[in-house]
Design a protein around this motif. Structure first.
Motif, mmCIF file in Angstrom:
data_model
loop_
_atom_site.group_PDB
_atom_site.id
_atom_site.type_symbol
_atom_site.label_atom_id
_atom_site.label_comp_id
_atom_site.label_asym_id
_atom_site.label_seq_id
_atom_site.Cartn_x
_atom_site.Cartn_y
_atom_site.Cartn_z
ATOM 1 N N THR A 95 0.841 -1.195 0.000
ATOM 2 C CA THR A 95 0.000 0.000 0.000
ATOM 3 C C THR A 95 0.877 1.246 0.000
ATOM 4 O O THR A 95 1.892 1.298 0.693
ATOM 5 C CB THR A 95 -0.910 0.005 1.253
ATOM 6 N N ARG A 96 0.479 2.246 -0.762
ATOM 7 C CA ARG A 96 1.219 3.509 -0.821
ATOM 8 C C ARG A 96 0.921 4.344 0.422
ATOM 9 O O ARG A 96 -0.064 4.123 1.116
ATOM 10 C CB ARG A 96 0.826 4.266 -2.089
ATOM 11 N N GLY A 114 -2.467 5.596 1.184
ATOM 12 C CA GLY A 114 -3.501 4.603 1.413
ATOM 13 C C GLY A 114 -3.902 3.817 0.183
ATOM 14 O O GLY A 114 -4.677 2.855 0.300
ATOM 15 N N THR A 115 -3.388 4.197 -0.978
ATOM 16 C CA THR A 115 -3.720 3.472 -2.207
ATOM 17 C C THR A 115 -3.135 2.065 -2.174
ATOM 18 O O THR A 115 -1.940 1.886 -1.938
ATOM 19 C CB THR A 115 -3.171 4.215 -3.444
ATOM 20 N N VAL A 116 -3.989 1.076 -2.379
ATOM 21 C CA VAL A 116 -3.498 -0.299 -2.519
ATOM 22 C C VAL A 116 -2.874 -0.422 -3.907
ATOM 23 O O VAL A 116 -3.526 -0.159 -4.917
ATOM 24 C CB VAL A 116 -4.640 -1.314 -2.344
ATOM 25 N N LEU A 117 -1.617 -0.811 -3.947
ATOM 26 C CA LEU A 117 -0.879 -0.851 -5.198
ATOM 27 C C LEU A 117 -0.862 -2.227 -5.854
ATOM 28 O O LEU A 117 -0.947 -2.343 -7.070
ATOM 29 C CB LEU A 117 0.569 -0.402 -4.975
ATOM 30 N N ARG A 118 -0.716 -3.266 -5.033
ATOM 31 C CA ARG A 118 -0.505 -4.598 -5.607
ATOM 32 C C ARG A 118 -0.473 -5.638 -4.500
ATOM 33 O O ARG A 118 -0.342 -5.300 -3.315
ATOM 34 C CB ARG A 118 0.817 -4.639 -6.371
ATOM 35 N N ALA A 119 -0.540 -6.888 -4.917
ATOM 36 C CA ALA A 119 -0.183 -8.022 -4.059
ATOM 37 C C ALA A 119 0.972 -8.735 -4.732
ATOM 38 O O ALA A 119 0.897 -9.066 -5.923
ATOM 39 C CB ALA A 119 -1.361 -8.964 -3.872
ATOM 40 N N LEU A 120 2.033 -8.947 -4.005
ATOM 41 C CA LEU A 120 3.165 -9.687 -4.533
ATOM 42 C C LEU A 120 2.809 -11.166 -4.673
ATOM 43 O O LEU A 120 1.971 -11.689 -3.935
ATOM 44 C CB LEU A 120 4.369 -9.548 -3.620
#
Length: 392
Positions: free
Chosen positions: A209-210, A213-219
């Motif tokens: 998460t940035r 609060g922005t969810v960016l990705r799941a590894l």
């Protein structure tokens, strides 16, 4: 230097193997159009990149929006900034058409910021957001992978390295019909993250998460092991049960759908699973794998480009990730109702496949076993499509 994702290698390999020696349906032009449509609903600018290896020369570089190839200049140590290869993408609700050359490569896209690429003496440094210091870690981006050669186009969506900004791919055929894959179900983007958050055992730690609060990705879980989000023992229970079962039971692998009489028979002795052919000769052996080998389909489950060990390893890898090896001693098991049913499984892949509109995804390197991959192909492509979908 970061590596190309495993699915890039798969896409290139599929393109090479399936068409080797096969005549093209029609002459594939030097470039074909790629229509990029921005249905994300996001207001930020979009940047598009077409990076890869020119198939005619083996040179690495990028293509501009007209499909003209530009070779990367020499890099350095430490890495030096790469030329700006970005193409201004379409605004929200708009489309833009660019040209794709005969590449084996990636179409990157990013929201709000341009991606940072650097060059070493060995070539291009790809984004590696599992690294906390990677300059692209706080950027929302994703990529598709493709091979375009004289025998056609192979274009896929991929989640082998990460699940992030959603998109779909497509191809228009000579008869005007269009094949597409990669769209999520309504609410599917958030659905994947919610599934990981609710799954005990560290799976929520895959989510990045940035600061705003922005969810960016799941590894991917392989990177989860590297970063410590997942414990190294995450698959031990399942792997142990598989090894125990095939101490007294035979695992039959039929790796080629068009060669039903080509079968290999696996039995465990101690820490090793030996495979024999129909004559009883041992053809290859596998040490008991660990979670990293399973998630990455490498290391102890290495799959060389041959006709024996590689195809067996691909089948084992799919069986371990989908947890079908205990429910069916005949592999590959292509019955999707059997996938991911064990409590110990690749929950990342499970979450992604469950939210895809057509059930197809490249959630691990050999997710194409049993044709579960999100891939479009045509031998005479008229146009390709990349559609950026909403993050919801």
């Amino acid at each position: 230097m970061s590596r190309w994702g495993a699915a890039a290698a798969v896409a290139a390999l599929v393109g090479a193997l399936l068409t080797l020696g096969a005549p093209a349906e029609a002459a594939v032009p030097t470039t074909i159009p790629l229509k990029v449509t921005n249905n994300s609903g996001r207001g930020e600018p979009v940047y598009v990149y077409n990076l890869g290896t020119l198939l005619t020369t083996g040179q690495q570089g990028w293509a501009d929006e007209n499909g003209t190839f530009h070779a990367w200049p020499a890099g350095g140590n430490p890495p030096t900034p790469a030329p700006d290869a970005s193409i201004t993408g379409p605004a929200a609700g708009q489309s833009k058409t660019i040209r794709m050359p005969k590449f084996s490569g990636r179409i990157y896209f990013s929201y709000g910021q341009k991606l940072v690429f650097r060059l070493t003496t060995g070539g291009l440094v790809q984004p590696a957001v599992q690294n906390p210091t990677d300059p692209n870690r706080s950027i929302l981006f994703n990529w598709s992978e493709y091979t375009l050669n004289d025998s056609g186009l192979w274009l896929n969506s991929t989640q082998v390295d990460m699940f992030s900004a959603p998109y779909a791919v497509g191809v228009q055929r000579a008869d005007g019909s269009v094949g597409t894959t990669g769209h999520l179900k309504s609410g599917g983007y958030n659905g994947v993250f919610n599934t990981l958050r609710s799954q005990p055992g560290g799976w929520a730690g895959l989510i990045q998460t940035r600061s705003d609060g922005t969810v960016l990705r799941a590894l991917s879980p392989g990177y989860g092991l590297e970063t410590g989000a997942l414990p190294a023992s995450v698959l031990n229970d399942y792997i142990n049960r598989v090894w125990q079962k095939y101490t007294t039971t035979t695992l039959t692998v039929t790796p080629f759908t068009d060669q039903p009489n080509t079968r290999y028979f696996g039995r465990v002795s101690g820490n090793v699973m030996n495979f024999t052919n129909s004559s009883g000769a041992v053809v290859t052996s596998f040490q008991k794998p660990d979670a990293s080998s399973v998630f990455g389909c490498h290391k102890l489950l290495d799959a060389p480009n041959d006709l024996v060990r590689g195809p067996i390893s691909r089948t084992l890898c799919a069986g371990f990730n989908r947890s079908t090896l205990l429910v069916n001693p005949n592999q590959p098991d292509t019955t999707t109702a059997n996938f991911y049913r064990d409590a110990v499984t690749n929950h990342y892949a499970r979450a992604i496949h469950a939210q895809m509109a057509d059930g197809k995804a490249y959630a691990f390197a050999f997710d194409d076993v049993g044709n579960q991959e999100s891939l479009v192909h045509d031998g005479n492509p008229q146009q390709a499509y990349l559609t950026l979908d909403p993050l919801s």
